[in-house]
Write a protein that holds these residues in place. Structure first.
Motif, mmCIF file in Angstrom:
data_model
loop_
_atom_site.group_PDB
_atom_site.id
_atom_site.type_symbol
_atom_site.label_atom_id
_atom_site.label_comp_id
_atom_site.label_asym_id
_atom_site.label_seq_id
_atom_site.Cartn_x
_atom_site.Cartn_y
_atom_site.Cartn_z
ATOM 1 N N ARG A 94 11.134 34.596 30.641
ATOM 2 C CA ARG A 94 10.598 34.522 32.006
ATOM 3 C C ARG A 94 9.816 35.774 32.397
ATOM 4 N NH1 ARG A 94 12.550 35.592 37.388
ATOM 5 N NH2 ARG A 94 11.205 34.370 38.759
ATOM 6 N N GLY A 95 10.321 36.936 31.985
ATOM 7 C CA GLY A 95 9.614 38.172 32.320
ATOM 8 C C GLY A 95 8.700 38.624 31.191
ATOM 9 N N GLY A 96 8.426 37.740 30.237
ATOM 10 C CA GLY A 96 7.659 38.122 29.041
ATOM 11 C C GLY A 96 6.150 37.993 29.219
ATOM 12 N N THR A 97 5.470 37.865 28.091
ATOM 13 C CA THR A 97 4.004 37.866 28.064
ATOM 14 C C THR A 97 3.422 36.702 28.870
ATOM 15 O OG1 THR A 97 4.198 38.726 25.822
ATOM 16 C CG2 THR A 97 2.031 37.912 26.470
ATOM 17 N N MET A 98 2.414 37.003 29.661
ATOM 18 C CA MET A 98 1.732 35.931 30.398
ATOM 19 C C MET A 98 0.902 35.085 29.418
ATOM 20 S SD MET A 98 0.400 37.603 33.920
ATOM 21 C CE MET A 98 0.210 39.331 33.560
ATOM 22 N N ILE A 99 0.882 33.781 29.671
ATOM 23 C CA ILE A 99 0.103 32.861 28.819
ATOM 24 C C ILE A 99 -1.010 32.266 29.683
ATOM 25 C CG2 ILE A 99 0.206 30.642 27.574
ATOM 26 C CD1 ILE A 99 3.129 31.298 26.903
ATOM 27 N N ILE A 338 4.035 53.538 36.948
ATOM 28 C CA ILE A 338 3.698 54.001 35.593
ATOM 29 C C ILE A 338 4.950 54.205 34.748
ATOM 30 C CG2 ILE A 338 2.613 55.859 34.244
ATOM 31 C CD1 ILE A 338 0.765 56.381 36.536
ATOM 32 N N VAL A 339 4.810 53.829 33.488
ATOM 33 C CA VAL A 339 5.839 54.154 32.502
ATOM 34 C C VAL A 339 5.176 55.036 31.460
ATOM 35 C CG1 VAL A 339 7.160 53.189 30.579
ATOM 36 C CG2 VAL A 339 7.225 52.070 32.800
ATOM 37 N N GLU A 340 5.815 56.162 31.154
ATOM 38 C CA GLU A 340 5.238 57.046 30.134
ATOM 39 C C GLU A 340 6.264 57.273 29.037
ATOM 40 O OE1 GLU A 340 3.189 60.492 31.636
ATOM 41 O OE2 GLU A 340 3.496 61.585 29.763
ATOM 42 N N LYS A 357 3.945 47.059 28.864
ATOM 43 C CA LYS A 357 3.151 46.620 30.028
ATOM 44 C C LYS A 357 3.671 45.277 30.553
ATOM 45 C CE LYS A 357 -1.365 45.124 31.520
ATOM 46 N NZ LYS A 357 -2.100 43.962 31.114
ATOM 47 N N GLU A 358 3.887 44.332 29.634
ATOM 48 C CA GLU A 358 4.309 42.996 30.071
ATOM 49 C C GLU A 358 5.721 43.022 30.664
ATOM 50 O OE1 GLU A 358 2.603 40.236 30.263
ATOM 51 O OE2 GLU A 358 0.857 40.596 29.013
#
Ligand code: SF4
Ligand code: SF4
Length: 369
Positions: A94-99, A338-340, A357-358
């Motif tokens: 559900r929170g994975g890669t957008m299609i 941001i995530v670093e 990112k996803e």
């Protein structure tokens, strides 16, 4: 669900599909480009067919080598799911890669519709945010199936002109019929956005107010706007129907598509939409995120969807995910947007970047130290 759980989910999915599929099917999926290419900014684009017979004058697929004849995409639903599952960039869930389906063909042509339904069904099973763009009429039986298979799907229905639409879309259904499909989809609780892309100067801006008002009347609440991109062929085609882009193009080539200067048109249409109380997205993925009930701030166009649904992640979550993906890291920082991560070892940083990112729905900075 912790971020690392998406890696376990992917492994389980691969195993289940390997148990189900024949050797021939697995080979077909492995050899297909869906099993290895990276997602685009709008998500992982999935082809439901090859070619399109609608011949819209602004269409770029013919410059990319796609034909005017149509064949369904050769992978079955489960084969496509397997191709995505083994794609290193793809995170299921559900929170994975957008299609995103519908980028290089029309998914609801008679030749492609059944294949499209197969794909919607399997994407509904893994629950990833799933989007489809169309300008066809969708019949009741198909709508019924879609609402059962993938209730969280995001529909983008393209309408860019009313009065002279035939000059631009000689073979597509009448826009008023497309609005009727929108109404029916919305009645089945399917998320529908008006897709005003590409904005064609002299056509879309002229009809925008009417298009937006009708959209609102049929129950649409979101609009996705997009600028026209042209090749030399598209430039000439549009000139033949009275659209002179000479003052709006900076560069032209036979194969490459370049965006026209169209910020003014986009801004004006956005203002009209907002005045009517419609939510405007600058990119299609915004509507996908909203339909999935999620939030995202991964680029300057955000926040999209529901800001309170941006995943709560911490340093430990990220470290676990990186480690399970085969990366050693010395430092992780999570901020609002941001995530670093500082990576000390591991290859394919591009894969790590897409996963982060996803799953975190934030901008990602990776430093190799
Ligand atoms: S329907 Fe879409 S893919 Fe088909 S010709 Fe028109 S723009 Fe191109
Ligand atoms: S912030 Fe919005 S436009 Fe940017 S990637 Fe996320 S969903 Fe897409």
């Amino acid at each position: 669900m912790k971020l690392v759980d998406y890696v376990y989910l992917k492994r389980r999915l691969i195993q289940e599909l390997e148990d189900k599929l024949s050797e021939e099917s697995k080979k077909k999926a492995r050899e297909d480009h869906h099993s290895r290419r990276p997602p685009r900014p709008c998500g992982m684009t999935v082809h439901t067919g090859i070619g399109c017979s609608l011949c819209c004058v602004y269409c770029y697929i013919y410059d990319m080598g796609f034909p005017r004849t149509v064949t369904p995409y050769p992978l079955t639903g489960l084969e496509m799911l397997y191709a995505l599952a083994i794609n290193p960039y793809f995170a299921p869930g559900r929170g994975g890669t957008m299609i995103a389906m519908g980028a290089v063909s029309e998914p609801f042509l008679p030749e492609t519709r059944d294949r499209t339904l197969e794909y919607i069904r399997v994407f509904g099973m893994i629950k990833n945010p799933t989007q489809i763009s169309t300008k066809m009429n969708i019949d009741d039986e198909t709508i019924e199936k879609i609402s059962r298979y993938c209730p969280h799907i995001s529909f983008l229905v393209t309408i860019i002109a009313l009065r002279d639409f035939r000059k631009l879309e000689p073979l597509a259904p009448d826009p008023y019929e497309r609005f009727e499909s929108c109404r029916k989809l919305i009645n089945k609780n399917i998320h529908v956005s008006l897709f005003m892309r590409p904005i064609i100067p002299g056509f879309t801006d002229r009809d925008a107010e009417e298009i937006l008002s009708i959209a609102k009347d049929v129950g649409i609440r979101t609009v996705v706007l997009g600028t026209l991109r042209v090749t030399r062929r598209i430039f000439k085609n549009l000139l033949k129907v009275g659209v002179d882009l000479s003052r709006r193009v900076r560069k032209l080539s036979d194969k490459e598509q370049y965006p026209i200067v169209g910020h003014d048109l986009k801004r004006n249409i956005a203002k009209l939409a907002e005045r009517l109380g419609l939510r405007v997205y600058e990119a299609a993925c915004g509507a996908n995120i909203e339909a999935a009930g999620l939030g995202c701030v991964a680029c300057d166009w955000g926040p999209c969807g529901y800001p309170d649904k941006i995943p709560h992640v911490d340093e430990r979550d990220i470290s676990e995910l990186c480690s399970e993906l085969g990366f050693k890291i010395s430092k992780t920082m999570v901020r609002d947007r941001i995530v670093e991560v500082h990576v000390t070892s591991g290859s394919r940083l591009d894969v790590l970047e897409k996963w982060l990112k996803e799953l975190t729905r934030r901008r990602v900075v990776i430093r190799k130290v």
